[in-house]
Motif scaffolding. Sequence first.
Motif, short mmCIF file in Angstrom:
data_model
loop_
_atom_site.label_atom_id
_atom_site.label_comp_id
_atom_site.label_asym_id
_atom_site.label_seq_id
_atom_site.Cartn_x
_atom_site.Cartn_y
_atom_site.Cartn_z
N ALA A 296 53.54 12.14 80.59
CA ALA A 296 52.26 11.41 80.59
C ALA A 296 51.80 11.15 82.02
CB ALA A 296 52.40 10.11 79.82
N TRP A 297 50.51 11.33 82.27
CA TRP A 297 49.93 11.12 83.61
C TRP A 297 49.95 9.64 83.97
CZ3 TRP A 297 48.84 14.48 87.31
CH2 TRP A 297 48.07 14.07 88.39
N GLN A 298 50.43 9.32 85.15
CA GLN A 298 50.51 7.92 85.58
C GLN A 298 49.81 7.69 86.91
OE1 GLN A 298 54.58 6.64 85.47
NE2 GLN A 298 54.85 7.16 83.33
N GLY A 299 48.74 8.42 87.15
CA GLY A 299 47.99 8.23 88.39
C GLY A 299 48.37 9.26 89.45
N PHE A 300 47.44 9.45 90.40
CA PHE A 300 47.63 10.43 91.46
C PHE A 300 48.57 9.87 92.53
CE2 PHE A 300 46.53 13.34 94.84
CZ PHE A 300 46.26 14.52 94.16
N PRO A 301 49.63 10.60 92.88
CA PRO A 301 50.57 10.09 93.88
C PRO A 301 50.01 10.23 95.30
CG PRO A 301 51.20 12.29 93.21
CD PRO A 301 50.02 11.91 92.36
N GLU A 302 50.71 9.68 96.29
CA GLU A 302 50.31 9.83 97.69
C GLU A 302 50.38 11.30 98.09
OE1 GLU A 302 52.72 7.46 100.24
OE2 GLU A 302 52.66 5.72 98.89
N PHE A 303 49.40 11.74 98.90
CA PHE A 303 49.39 13.14 99.32
C PHE A 303 50.65 13.49 100.11
CE2 PHE A 303 48.24 16.66 102.16
CZ PHE A 303 47.84 17.59 101.21
N GLY A 304 51.14 12.53 100.90
CA GLY A 304 52.36 12.76 101.68
C GLY A 304 53.55 13.10 100.79
N LYS A 305 53.60 12.45 99.62
CA LYS A 305 54.69 12.73 98.67
C LYS A 305 54.57 14.14 98.10
CE LYS A 305 56.94 8.77 98.47
NZ LYS A 305 58.39 8.67 98.79
N ILE A 306 53.33 14.57 97.83
CA ILE A 306 53.12 15.93 97.33
C ILE A 306 53.58 16.93 98.39
CG2 ILE A 306 51.39 17.62 96.60
CD1 ILE A 306 49.72 15.33 95.53
N GLY A 307 53.26 16.63 99.65
CA GLY A 307 53.69 17.50 100.74
C GLY A 307 55.19 17.57 100.86
N GLU A 308 55.85 16.42 100.74
CA GLU A 308 57.32 16.38 100.83
C GLU A 308 57.97 17.23 99.74
OE1 GLU A 308 60.91 13.06 100.53
OE2 GLU A 308 58.82 12.38 100.71
N ALA A 309 57.45 17.11 98.52
CA ALA A 309 57.99 17.90 97.41
C ALA A 309 57.66 19.38 97.57
CB ALA A 309 57.45 17.37 96.09
N SER A 310 56.47 19.66 98.11
CA SER A 310 56.05 21.05 98.28
C SER A 310 56.94 21.79 99.27
CB SER A 310 54.59 21.11 98.74
OG SER A 310 53.74 20.58 97.76
N ILE A 311 57.43 21.07 100.29
CA ILE A 311 58.34 21.70 101.26
C ILE A 311 59.56 22.27 100.54
CG2 ILE A 311 59.90 21.23 103.19
CD1 ILE A 311 57.02 21.33 104.03
N LEU A 312 60.13 21.49 99.62
CA LEU A 312 61.28 21.97 98.85
C LEU A 312 60.91 23.23 98.07
CD1 LEU A 312 62.64 18.65 97.29
CD2 LEU A 312 63.75 20.02 99.05
#
Length: 442
Positions: free
Chosen positions: A184-200
């Motif tokens: 279930a969608w719980q809101g848009f996360p911080e862009f920095g967090k998306i970047g951190e996960a994207s690195i992986l």
Amino acid sequence: MSEIKSGELKRELGLMGVITNVLSISIGSGIFLLPALVYVILGPSSILAYIFCGLIFLCLGLCFGELSSRIPDTGGMYVYIQRAFGPMAGFISNILYWLGVGVLACGALMNALADIAGTYFPVFQLTWVRITFFGAIIIFSCFLNIKGIKDSMLFIKVLTWTKVVSLMLLVIFGFTRIDPANIAWQGFPEFGKIGEASILLIFAFLGGELALASGGEMKNPSRTGPLGFIIGIVLVILAFCAIHLAAQGVLGTSMLSNQEAPLAELAKALFGEVGFLIVLALSFIAVWSTLSSILTLLPRVLYAGAKDGLLPDVFSKIHPTYRSPFVAIVFLGFLEFGFAASGSFRYLLVLVTGASLLIYFGAVLAFLKLRWNSKNQDPKIFKVPGGNLIGLITLIALAWVFFQLTNKELLALGIFILVLILLYIPVAIFKNKKLRTIKKNI
């Protein structure tokens, strides 16, 4: 008259072969860990990182697809960079690719295979058993590879499609047990967090472009290369998204306590204790598939560098019967075995990610340069719509990812490139002297 000219490789690789190699290399051991690692960072919004990273690699896929259509030769990323920027850039990218990325990755993958086998068969923890195992893998791979890419691809296809079909069956079963609350969608996360996960995720996607190294062995390479590579990249993105959604949908927050083996936990939830054995066997097949593709394709990069006169001529030798680059295959086989058996690859693994990103950066620059310099456009060439904009966006994304590397990784990469520049000086002197001698004798 023979269909194959003297000094040429056999054109035996079709569209499915290119797609298979992209899937084989990109869907490797990382997929068995990624769902939990990404979930720890982003929680229920994890799928955003897959979409963000997928868009970056789709842009890369389009750029590389056009390059493979413009330059349908053996060598892949190396040959694109060499044709665009000359011999020095070619020399650096060639060695950076097969040594700084390929050989080290093979050493790591062979040890990963032995580690996986050792979890069920403790005998694989013995040094002499591991070394014998590495030797058997190299001999088998070299034998198939020397016989020709067609024989190697038959084995790779069996491993790859066993892996892909098995993972998709796991996903399908998982979708039947998804708890909607877990995704279930719980809101848009911080862009920095998306970047951190994207690195992986970006690190997991690396490698699929090696499928283009066999351009000189593709049937109708101007079409087969781009179409096969782009289809492969799209399938990889869809597979990664589907696997993550299945794991997150079934396991939910329990992935936080099962970060080391989320797919094993998913299989256990679906099939009980036998699920662990299923994932263990599947992870072994996945790693062997990736390793087999790299072992098959990497000698083509070395061969291309020698054929262009940047490396010793002996590596451009082709087997008189099988029309394969047998000297390059045997040389890299010995090198890969030595690194895997000695464990010395571990000290240099810091180079792999940085070297891959640098080669990507060089290839995208080559894509833009060749586009801008191309006055007469061959209608048969695959051309990316809005390609200049896509290329610029891709360069910005790669630069952002590159500077996420640690200082240690950047320093190691800088030293390695400096060494290659120093090595190129005598190569250039020898090459110029050889050219002058040839001109005198004409």
